[in-house]
Enzyme design. Structure first.
Site, PDB file in Angstrom:
ATOM      1  N   ARG A  74      81.560  31.645  15.422  1.00  0.00           N
ATOM      2  CA  ARG A  74      80.694  31.440  16.602  1.00  0.00           C
ATOM      3  C   ARG A  74      80.179  32.784  17.115  1.00  0.00           C
ATOM      4  NH1 ARG A  74      83.166  30.773  20.961  1.00  0.00           N
ATOM      5  NH2 ARG A  74      84.784  29.389  20.153  1.00  0.00           N
ATOM      6  N   TYR A 112      55.013  22.204  24.009  1.00  0.00           N
ATOM      7  CA  TYR A 112      55.796  21.254  23.217  1.00  0.00           C
ATOM      8  C   TYR A 112      56.548  20.307  24.167  1.00  0.00           C
ATOM      9  CZ  TYR A 112      59.450  19.716  19.987  1.00  0.00           C
ATOM     10  OH  TYR A 112      60.313  18.975  19.230  1.00  0.00           O
TER      11      TYR A 112
END
Ligand SMILES: *Cc1c(COP(=O)(O)O)cnc(C)c1O
Length: 384
Positions: free
Chosen positions: A50, A103
């Site tokens: 991560r 968008y």
């Protein structure tokens, strides 16, 4: 790498051969953790996936080089990248000014996820400087621009918008997904940050989901990196590797996407079935001159308004064969979509709603004669 041309950077930045074996392609490091030589003594800084992964690092180096940025971060999707960027910069009471045709997912993220946490959002016609000046408030932290826009291919001057944003104490973020860095580099025109859905042209083969934030300087990198580490929407090793592979052919793909879209736009402009052809490569397009100034090609996206209204538009998208009916864009294969019920269904009834006679093409890199023949047979079918 920065002194090399785009096509060279796309192939070589971050792509040194594997030092252990000489493998010419950096490997897919499919590992969740890295062994430490003693407590806290990390090999090349890698600890846990991560926080960092060598395949992701290779992609991030490549992404930064494509946009001429100082650094990049790679995420599991375009919206995950946008989310991390927004959370890193905004606090309750802040305001974001969006172009009025961004968008739909960006609008939804701000309207449905961030608004309940006290972040305000309004939209504006970014091509209207007076309207932008009037819409920027003391609390405005971000002006968010997409050019060319989706699906109406509106073109906005990046340099001018950067000046307006900065004069109002805000930063300019450009979603550069539609143009791709092969055709447009917003950082060079004064944008502060660039975001991409790498799902589209960067990946280029409709086989991976991903997103990126690219930084023009080091002001926001640590905050966004912390969000990525703390929340975890990182790109997986295989996905990052596929994106890296896609990017290597970006320059040559974008040339062909642009050439094919230009040919279709010119063909469509002469046809009575279309009311409007939305393509910035046409001299008749209202944004043509600005596009020519800030883009090195006009891209593979094109929209058409049909004379016969919603009914003709719906039948047209269901009548093509090579152009496959699907969401998304930017792959080597041509796609056709009906924005008002597909990609833009989430903004129906808002100021971002798309006219019901508009269809959108993501023009692929197939043979152009085959593509035009497909559109012609679809027109014949809906007429008959
Ligand atoms: C697809 C897209 C996004 C969102 O990216 P995902 O990878 O689908 O999360 C953002 N902006 C634009 C312009 C897009 O086309």
């Amino acid at each position: 790498m920065s002194d090399h041309a785009f096509a060279t950077r796309a192939i070589h930045a971050g792509q040194d051969p594997d030092p252990l074996t000489g493998a010419i392609i950096p490997p897919i490091y499919q590992a969740s953790t890295h062994v430490q030589d003693s407590v806290g003594e990390l090999r090349q800084g890698y600890e846990y996936n991560r926080a960092g992964n060598p395949t992701r690092s290779a992609l991030e180096t490549q992404l930064a080089a494509l946009e001429g940025g100082t650094a990049a971060l790679s995420f599991s999707s375009g919206l995950a990248a946008e989310d991390a960027l927004l959370r890193a910069i905004l606090r309750p009471g802040d305001h974001v000014l969006l172009g009025n045709d961004v968008y739909g997912g960006t609008y939804r993220l701000l309207a449905k996820v961030f608004a309940p946490w006290g972040i305000e959002m309004t939209t504006v016609e970014l091509g209207d400087a007076d309207a932008v000046r009037a819409a920027i408030r003391p609390e405005t932290k971000i002006v968010w621009l997409e050019t060319p826009s989706n699906p109406l291919l509106k073109v906005v001057d990046i340099a001018k918008t950067a000046e307006l944003a900065h004069a109002g104490g805000a930063i300019l973020v450009v979603d550069n997904t539609f143009a791709s860095p092969a055709l447009q580099n917003p950082l060079a025109f004064g944008a502060d940050l660039v975001v991409h859905s790498t799902t589209k042209y960067l990946g280029g083969h409709s086989d991976v989901l991903g997103g990126a934030v690219i930084f023009g300087d080091d002001r926001f990198y640590e905050q966004v990196k912390f969000q990525q580490f703390a929340v975890g929407a990182v790109s997986a090793a295989l996905d990052g590797w596929l994106t890296t592979r896609g990017i290597k052919t970006l320059a040559v793909r974008m040339r062909q996407h642009s050439a094919n879209a230009q040919a279709i736009a010119e063909w469509a402009e002469g046809r009575p079935e279309f009311e409007t052809v939305f393509y910035p490569g046409l001299p008749s397009h209202p944004g043509h001159e600005i596009a020519a100034k800030q883009m090195s090609g006009f891209g593979g996206m094109l929209s058409l308004a049909l004379v016969g209204g919603a009914d003709a538009a719906r039948r047209f998208v269901e009548s093509t064969e090579l152009f496959q009916l699907a969401e998304s864009l930017g792959g080597v294969e041509s796609l056709i979509g009906y924005p008002s019920e597909m990609t833009h269904a989430s903004v129906k009834g808002t100021e971002l709603a798309v006219p019901e006679n508009v269809i959108r093409l993501s023009v692929g890199i197939e043979d152009i004669a085959d593509l035009i023949a497909d559109l012609e047979q679809a027109l014949a079918r809906i007429a008959g």
